[in-house]
Design an enzyme around this catalytic site. Sequence first.
Site, PDB file in Angstrom:
ATOM      1  N   ASP A  51       5.390  -8.842   6.769  1.00  0.00           N
ATOM      2  CA  ASP A  51       4.152  -8.874   5.972  1.00  0.00           C
ATOM      3  C   ASP A  51       3.324 -10.070   6.443  1.00  0.00           C
ATOM      4  OD1 ASP A  51       3.636  -7.475   2.879  1.00  0.00           O
ATOM      5  OD2 ASP A  51       2.322  -9.130   3.490  1.00  0.00           O
ATOM      6  N   TYR A  77     -10.740   4.930   3.305  1.00  0.00           N
ATOM      7  CA  TYR A  77      -9.314   4.980   2.941  1.00  0.00           C
ATOM      8  C   TYR A  77      -8.766   6.399   3.131  1.00  0.00           C
ATOM      9  CZ  TYR A  77      -5.038   4.260   0.198  1.00  0.00           C
ATOM     10  OH  TYR A  77      -3.722   4.179  -0.209  1.00  0.00           O
ATOM     11  N   THR A 105       0.903  -1.045  -8.587  1.00  0.00           N
ATOM     12  CA  THR A 105       1.141  -2.162  -7.664  1.00  0.00           C
ATOM     13  C   THR A 105      -0.104  -3.059  -7.683  1.00  0.00           C
ATOM     14  OG1 THR A 105       0.087  -1.144  -5.754  1.00  0.00           O
ATOM     15  CG2 THR A 105       2.418  -0.590  -6.115  1.00  0.00           C
TER      16      THR A 105
HETATM   17  N1  LIG Z   1      -0.340   1.857  -4.948  1.00  0.00           N
HETATM   18  C1  LIG Z   1      -0.629   3.145  -4.816  1.00  0.00           C
HETATM   19  O1  LIG Z   1      -0.923   3.841  -5.791  1.00  0.00           O
HETATM   20  C2  LIG Z   1      -0.580   3.802  -3.465  1.00  0.00           C
HETATM   21  C3  LIG Z   1      -0.757   5.187  -3.409  1.00  0.00           C
HETATM   22  C4  LIG Z   1      -0.709   5.815  -2.179  1.00  0.00           C
HETATM   23  C5  LIG Z   1      -0.480   5.088  -1.042  1.00  0.00           C
HETATM   24  N2  LIG Z   1      -0.331   3.743  -1.128  1.00  0.00           N
HETATM   25  C6  LIG Z   1      -0.086   3.023   0.108  1.00  0.00           C
HETATM   26  O2  LIG Z   1       1.151   2.339  -0.016  1.00  0.00           O
HETATM   27  C7  LIG Z   1       1.142   1.193   0.830  1.00  0.00           C
HETATM   28  C8  LIG Z   1       1.543  -0.020   0.029  1.00  0.00           C
HETATM   29  O3  LIG Z   1       0.622  -0.181  -1.024  1.00  0.00           O
HETATM   30  P1  LIG Z   1       0.929  -1.046  -2.325  1.00  0.00           P
HETATM   31  O4  LIG Z   1       0.286  -0.336  -3.445  1.00  0.00           O
HETATM   32  O5  LIG Z   1       2.363  -1.397  -2.377  1.00  0.00           O
HETATM   33  O6  LIG Z   1       0.014  -2.324  -1.990  1.00  0.00           O
HETATM   34  P2  LIG Z   1       0.259  -3.891  -2.171  1.00  0.00           P
HETATM   35  O7  LIG Z   1       1.065  -4.163  -3.387  1.00  0.00           O
HETATM   36  O8  LIG Z   1      -1.087  -4.497  -2.035  1.00  0.00           O
HETATM   37  O9  LIG Z   1       1.163  -4.275  -0.905  1.00  0.00           O
HETATM   38  C9  LIG Z   1       0.658  -4.216   0.408  1.00  0.00           C
HETATM   39  C10 LIG Z   1       1.241  -5.356   1.209  1.00  0.00           C
HETATM   40  O10 LIG Z   1       0.771  -5.230   2.567  1.00  0.00           O
HETATM   41  C11 LIG Z   1       0.312  -6.516   2.981  1.00  0.00           C
HETATM   42  N3  LIG Z   1      -0.662  -6.390   4.062  1.00  0.00           N
HETATM   43  C12 LIG Z   1      -2.007  -6.214   3.969  1.00  0.00           C
HETATM   44  N4  LIG Z   1      -2.565  -6.210   5.190  1.00  0.00           N
HETATM   45  C13 LIG Z   1      -1.552  -6.386   6.078  1.00  0.00           C
HETATM   46  C14 LIG Z   1      -1.494  -6.494   7.482  1.00  0.00           C
HETATM   47  N5  LIG Z   1      -2.599  -6.443   8.249  1.00  0.00           N
HETATM   48  N6  LIG Z   1      -0.283  -6.655   8.087  1.00  0.00           N
HETATM   49  C15 LIG Z   1       0.849  -6.745   7.331  1.00  0.00           C
HETATM   50  N7  LIG Z   1       0.853  -6.677   5.995  1.00  0.00           N
HETATM   51  C16 LIG Z   1      -0.336  -6.502   5.365  1.00  0.00           C
HETATM   52  C17 LIG Z   1      -0.284  -7.103   1.728  1.00  0.00           C
HETATM   53  O11 LIG Z   1      -0.460  -8.501   1.859  1.00  0.00           O
HETATM   54  P3  LIG Z   1      -1.642  -9.199   0.982  1.00  0.00           P
HETATM   55  O12 LIG Z   1      -1.303  -8.940  -0.452  1.00  0.00           O
HETATM   56  O13 LIG Z   1      -1.558 -10.634   1.369  1.00  0.00           O
HETATM   57  O14 LIG Z   1      -2.910  -8.510   1.396  1.00  0.00           O
HETATM   58  C18 LIG Z   1       0.783  -6.728   0.700  1.00  0.00           C
HETATM   59  O15 LIG Z   1       1.838  -7.642   0.710  1.00  0.00           O
HETATM   60  C19 LIG Z   1      -0.261   1.133   1.437  1.00  0.00           C
HETATM   61  O16 LIG Z   1      -0.259   1.738   2.709  1.00  0.00           O
HETATM   62  C20 LIG Z   1      -1.081   1.954   0.464  1.00  0.00           C
HETATM   63  O17 LIG Z   1      -2.241   2.478   1.075  1.00  0.00           O
HETATM   64  C21 LIG Z   1      -0.365   3.068  -2.303  1.00  0.00           C
END
Ligand SMILES: NC(=O)c1ccc[n+]([C@@H]2O[C@H](COP(=O)([O-])OP(=O)(O)OC[C@H]3O[C@@H](n4cnc5c(N)ncnc54)[C@H](OP(=O)(O)O)[C@@H]3O)[C@@H](O)[C@H]2O)c1
Length: 256
Positions: free
Chosen positions: A35, A157, A192
Amino acid sequence: MLSGRVAVVTGAASGIGRASAEALARAGASVVVADIDEVGSRSVVDSIEADGGSAIAFRTDVTEHEECAALMKRAVDAFGALHILHANAGIALPFRGDGFAPDIDPEAWDRVIKVNLSGVFYCAHYAIPAMIASGGGSIINTASSMATLPLGGLDGYAASKGGVAMLTKSMAAGCGPLGIRVNAIGPGYVDTPMNEMIFGNADLAAAFASGHADGNLQTSEEIGDLVVFLASDASRSLNGALITCDRGWTSFKRPV
Ligand SMILES: NC(=O)c1ccc[n+]([C@@H]2O[C@H](COP(=O)([O-])OP(=O)(O)OC[C@H]3O[C@@H](n4cnc5c(N)ncnc54)[C@H](OP(=O)(O)O)[C@@H]3O)[C@@H](O)[C@H]2O)c1
């Protein structure tokens, strides 16, 4: 179930990635927690180790392909092989540049595509040779329910996640003969930090919950369990699939 396997999880300091890293470790895999958030990554490693698992942190920005190369090398150097990649790092920029096409800030578009789609490609590009050398593997890419059913108004997105779904299918064709499976997951709306805007507002949270078939919100932990299944031989018949793990969000039309 995964003992002796080595896993890399990107975006593993938070949310879905964190739950995935912890679930993979509980299932017996050695995990590289990757990360840009080093403090968060360290806390995930601490939690895995406290639970008796094995993990290291490796600071990786998935938009930098050299860093993705270094990440896969680090996994092999530390644990001797690479069998599992969960390419999960992603961002959403509602009200921060992403939106309806004519309103999108082109720099926000570039950023979303670079993290969400190019980052998945960079990781696979460097993981696949390491997996071949390790005797095969399983790649799990995080797409979204928006890969098939966009919400509207988040065009960058949605495009990035549609791209992840198609990249997954296309890579699966090439990876199959190499003993590597490639699948994508499509979560709905998970509580999240990415969705703070939704879940920090009780009315919005209730509205989104009601869009799931059972009326409940999704948890990161249930997505982590699915990742373990996809990483394991129990899912050996799945290759090139987009698993919509969204509690029915994309499966039925909600009443208006
Ligand atoms: N939450 C949902 O409902 C949902 C639904 C469908 C898909 N998703 C997908 O699931 C994945 C995880 O999402 P999440 O909800 O768990 O989000 P999250 O809690 O924001 O976690 C994402 C993590 O990725 C890190 N990150 C951001 N840019 C990065 C980079 N360039 N290189 C490495 N790490 C990076 C973030 O760091 P920082 O916090 O420092 O930016 C954070 O630690 C994403 O691909 C998202 O699009 C999420």
